[in-house]
Design a protein around this motif. Structure first.
Motif, PDB file in Angstrom:
ATOM      1  N   ASP A 135       0.826  -1.213   0.000  1.00 29.79           N
ATOM      2  CA  ASP A 135       0.000   0.000   0.000  1.00 29.79           C
ATOM      3  C   ASP A 135       0.862   1.265   0.000  1.00 29.79           C
ATOM      4  N   LEU A 136       1.953   1.249   0.767  1.00 26.15           N
ATOM      5  CA  LEU A 136       2.835   2.413   0.832  1.00 26.15           C
ATOM      6  C   LEU A 136       3.444   2.718  -0.541  1.00 26.15           C
ATOM      7  N   MET A 137       3.864   1.679  -1.262  1.00 28.21           N
ATOM      8  CA  MET A 137       4.456   1.903  -2.574  1.00 28.21           C
ATOM      9  C   MET A 137       3.403   2.391  -3.573  1.00 28.21           C
ATOM     10  N   TYR A 138       2.208   1.838  -3.506  1.00 31.86           N
ATOM     11  CA  TYR A 138       1.149   2.280  -4.419  1.00 31.86           C
ATOM     12  C   TYR A 138       0.775   3.741  -4.152  1.00 31.86           C
ATOM     13  N   ASP A 139       0.699   4.110  -2.899  1.00 30.72           N
ATOM     14  CA  ASP A 139       0.340   5.477  -2.537  1.00 30.72           C
ATOM     15  C   ASP A 139       1.336   6.500  -3.074  1.00 30.72           C
ATOM     16  N   ARG A 140       2.554   6.045  -3.353  1.00 31.80           N
ATOM     17  CA  ARG A 140       3.588   6.948  -3.868  1.00 31.80           C
ATOM     18  C   ARG A 140       3.757   6.834  -5.383  1.00 31.80           C
ATOM     19  N   GLY A 141       2.804   6.174  -6.022  1.00 35.70           N
ATOM     20  CA  GLY A 141       2.833   6.078  -7.475  1.00 35.70           C
ATOM     21  C   GLY A 141       3.846   5.100  -8.028  1.00 35.70           C
ATOM     22  N   GLN A 142       4.326   4.173  -7.187  1.00 34.80           N
ATOM     23  CA  GLN A 142       5.325   3.195  -7.601  1.00 34.80           C
ATOM     24  C   GLN A 142       4.884   1.812  -7.118  1.00 34.80           C
ATOM     25  N   PRO A 143       3.828   1.241  -7.747  1.00 30.53           N
ATOM     26  CA  PRO A 143       3.293  -0.036  -7.271  1.00 30.53           C
ATOM     27  C   PRO A 143       4.358  -1.137  -7.249  1.00 30.53           C
ATOM     28  N   ALA A 144       4.359  -1.913  -6.186  1.00 27.48           N
ATOM     29  CA  ALA A 144       5.277  -3.044  -6.061  1.00 27.48           C
ATOM     30  C   ALA A 144       4.617  -4.307  -6.590  1.00 27.48           C
ATOM     31  N   GLY A 145       5.445  -5.282  -6.945  1.00 28.71           N
ATOM     32  CA  GLY A 145       4.937  -6.586  -7.333  1.00 28.71           C
ATOM     33  C   GLY A 145       4.934  -7.540  -6.158  1.00 28.71           C
ATOM     34  N   VAL A 146       4.250  -8.670  -6.331  1.00 31.66           N
ATOM     35  CA  VAL A 146       4.188  -9.716  -5.306  1.00 31.66           C
ATOM     36  C   VAL A 146       4.890 -10.955  -5.838  1.00 31.66           C
ATOM     37  N   VAL A 147       5.728 -11.559  -5.005  1.00 33.74           N
ATOM     38  CA  VAL A 147       6.398 -12.813  -5.337  1.00 33.74           C
ATOM     39  C   VAL A 147       5.852 -13.901  -4.418  1.00 33.74           C
ATOM     40  N   MET A 148       5.354 -14.958  -5.024  1.00 33.05           N
ATOM     41  CA  MET A 148       4.739 -16.071  -4.290  1.00 33.05           C
ATOM     42  C   MET A 148       5.557 -17.339  -4.522  1.00 33.05           C
ATOM     43  N   SER A 149       5.969 -17.996  -3.453  1.00 32.76           N
ATOM     44  CA  SER A 149       6.659 -19.277  -3.553  1.00 32.76           C
ATOM     45  C   SER A 149       5.656 -20.405  -3.355  1.00 32.76           C
ATOM     46  N   ILE A 150       5.707 -21.398  -4.237  1.00 31.26           N
ATOM     47  CA  ILE A 150       4.726 -22.485  -4.160  1.00 31.26           C
ATOM     48  C   ILE A 150       5.427 -23.839  -4.117  1.00 31.26           C
ATOM     49  N   SER A 151       4.777 -24.776  -3.418  1.00 34.46           N
ATOM     50  CA  SER A 151       5.294 -26.138  -3.325  1.00 34.46           C
ATOM     51  C   SER A 151       4.265 -27.171  -3.755  1.00 34.46           C
ATOM     52  N   SER A 152       3.056 -26.723  -4.131  1.00 30.96           N
ATOM     53  CA  SER A 152       2.012 -27.640  -4.594  1.00 30.96           C
ATOM     54  C   SER A 152       1.138 -26.929  -5.622  1.00 30.96           C
ATOM     55  N   PRO A 153       0.517 -27.676  -6.520  1.00 28.84           N
ATOM     56  CA  PRO A 153      -0.321 -27.063  -7.559  1.00 28.84           C
ATOM     57  C   PRO A 153      -1.710 -26.714  -7.031  1.00 28.84           C
ATOM     58  N   ASP A 154      -1.762 -25.765  -6.118  1.00 20.61           N
ATOM     59  CA  ASP A 154      -3.024 -25.353  -5.494  1.00 20.61           C
ATOM     60  C   ASP A 154      -3.607 -24.187  -6.290  1.00 20.61           C
ATOM     61  N   TYR A 155      -4.470 -24.525  -7.259  1.00 23.70           N
ATOM     62  CA  TYR A 155      -5.012 -23.492  -8.140  1.00 23.70           C
ATOM     63  C   TYR A 155      -5.899 -22.509  -7.383  1.00 23.70           C
ATOM     64  N   ASP A 156      -6.647 -22.993  -6.407  1.00 26.07           N
ATOM     65  CA  ASP A 156      -7.500 -22.095  -5.630  1.00 26.07           C
ATOM     66  C   ASP A 156      -6.652 -21.052  -4.901  1.00 26.07           C
ATOM     67  N   LYS A 157      -5.533 -21.502  -4.362  1.00 24.49           N
ATOM     68  CA  LYS A 157      -4.651 -20.577  -3.643  1.00 24.49           C
ATOM     69  C   LYS A 157      -4.053 -19.548  -4.604  1.00 24.49           C
ATOM     70  N   ILE A 158      -3.659 -19.999  -5.787  1.00 26.29           N
ATOM     71  CA  ILE A 158      -3.112 -19.065  -6.777  1.00 26.29           C
ATOM     72  C   ILE A 158      -4.160 -18.030  -7.161  1.00 26.29           C
ATOM     73  N   GLU A 159      -5.391 -18.481  -7.372  1.00 26.19           N
ATOM     74  CA  GLU A 159      -6.466 -17.546  -7.722  1.00 26.19           C
ATOM     75  C   GLU A 159      -6.710 -16.544  -6.594  1.00 26.19           C
ATOM     76  N   ARG A 160      -6.658 -17.031  -5.369  1.00 25.12           N
ATOM     77  CA  ARG A 160      -6.851 -16.113  -4.235  1.00 25.12           C
ATOM     78  C   ARG A 160      -5.704 -15.115  -4.134  1.00 25.12           C
ATOM     79  N   MET A 161      -4.488 -15.580  -4.446  1.00 28.51           N
ATOM     80  CA  MET A 161      -3.337 -14.677  -4.408  1.00 28.51           C
ATOM     81  C   MET A 161      -3.422 -13.630  -5.520  1.00 28.51           C
ATOM     82  N   ILE A 162      -3.961 -14.010  -6.658  1.00 24.59           N
ATOM     83  CA  ILE A 162      -4.179 -13.030  -7.729  1.00 24.59           C
ATOM     84  C   ILE A 162      -5.134 -11.945  -7.246  1.00 24.59           C
TER      85      ILE A 162
END
Length: 354
Positions: free
Chosen positions: A139-166
């Motif tokens: 939120d802090l980076m977005y508020d300053r006009g420089q949106p950050a990305g998210v990095v997610m580490s996964i160990s299983s093919p949990d599509y529901d979790k990926i969709e929720r993370m999106i």
């Protein structure tokens, strides 16, 4: 004489120390090594890299926000020379002061968030409150006009979790979601399981088929999987997407460790073919022009790649994907990437490139 490639990318691992204790951290084996980098040594190294075409610096660790003076110096020097910077951080130390500084210097920030469930993320990261702190950093980076990305580490093919993370990433105005497979190194070192990744090749293939090359309405999704899992047509048509598809700028990259070691990446600490000396003993120019291990790397990649990587029509772009992983699995710079090798042995690799 072999042509010397441009040195376009410098990766600085400013420290192995971290304020979290993530279960999957591949840096786990290095945390007892001291940080020795100095402003003077780092400045000289960047100056020399500029002469070879430097255009991008990545800051990582450990946690780079722990080394305030070195991290800020690198960012300011890069900014003054028109060099782009991206930084990987867990986000828990990214306060308003840091956000102001990073945004003012146009730093692209990637923040690690592994679950949309607070308790699950905090347990995985080893600190209560990590989840909320990381979201606050977004939120802090977005508020300053420089949106950050998210990095997610996964160990299983949990599509529901990926969709929720999106959805979670989009709700906090993230610039992208990058998905990394967990590698069995550091704190997840190979023990009873012979395979280097916690995901099987088949699981990676299924995830790639579902999300590979996806620009969702909510935000872009990038998979840091081997290049061979992407469609050959997409690879040929969009070579500029290489860095977002699990490819590594192997021949145009040099990394600097906290103790001053040069290497291809942090795995140089474990694999001699990926280690190129130390900046306190040799300057960058000497290493880049004449270090024998770098010469061997340039001879091997991509022309001498073995197995499926040597046969793949994408090898000139992919360059065998992560050479550190290949060395970990096969012991040589020319070894095939283990994911593509397994799929090829099981006669599934053509499905990934058809």
């Amino acid at each position: 004489m072999m042509d010397i490639p441009r040195l376009e990318h410098l990766f600085f691992y400013t420290t192995w120390e971290c304020n979290l204790r993530c279960r999957h951290c591949w840096v786990g084996k290095y945390t007892d090594k001291p940080t020795q980098l100095t402003v003077e040594a780092v400045g000289n190294t960047i100056d020399q890299a500029l002469a070879f075409g430097l255009r991008h610096i990545k800051l990582s660790g450990g946690e780079p926000l722990l080394t305030r003076s070195i991290t800020q110096f690198i960012i300011e020097k890069a900014s003054a020379n028109g060099v782009g910077v991206n930084m990987e951080t867990n986000g828990t130390l990214l306060d308003e002061e840091w956000a102001d500084f990073l945004a003012a210097n146009n730093v692209s920030v990637s923040i690690s968030i592994d679950s949309d469930v607070e308790e699950e993320h905090d347990a995985f990261r080893g600190m209560r409150g990590a989840f909320r702190a990381s979201l606050c950093a977004l939120d802090l980076m977005y508020d300053r006009g420089q949106p950050a990305g998210v990095v997610m580490s996964i160990s299983s093919p949990d599509y529901d979790k990926i969709e929720r993370m999106i959805r979670l990433s989009a709700s906090h105005n993230a610039a992208f979601l990058k998905i990394n497979p967990i590698v069995r190194t550091g704190r997840v070192a190979k023990k009873d399981n012979e395979f280097l990744f916690t995901l099987t090749p088949e699981e990676m293939l299924k995830i790639n088929n579902r999300y590979g090359g996806t620009h969702r309405q909510e935000l872009p999704v990038f998979l840091m999987f081997p290049f061979g899992l992407s469609a050959i047509r997409h690879i040929i048509q969009s070579p500029d997407e290489a860095l977002h598809c699990g490819n590594c700028p192997t021949l145009n990259l040099l990394s600097i460790m906290p103790n001053g070691d040069f290497g291809l990446c942090a795995d140089a600490e474990l694999h001699e073919p990926l280690h190129f000396g130390n900046l306190f003993e040799q300057d960058l120019s000497t290493v880049w022009l004449s270090h024998p291990e770098l010469q061997s790397l340039r001879e091997a990649v991509p022309d001498q790649l073995e197995g499926v990587c040597g046969q793949c029509m994408a090898k000139a772009i992919c360059r065998g994907s992560c050479r550190a992983v290949a060395v970990s699995d096969g012991g040589k710079l020319t070894s095939p990437h283990p994911i593509c090798r397994r799929l090829y042995e099981e006669k599934k690799f053509p499905l990934a490139i058809s």
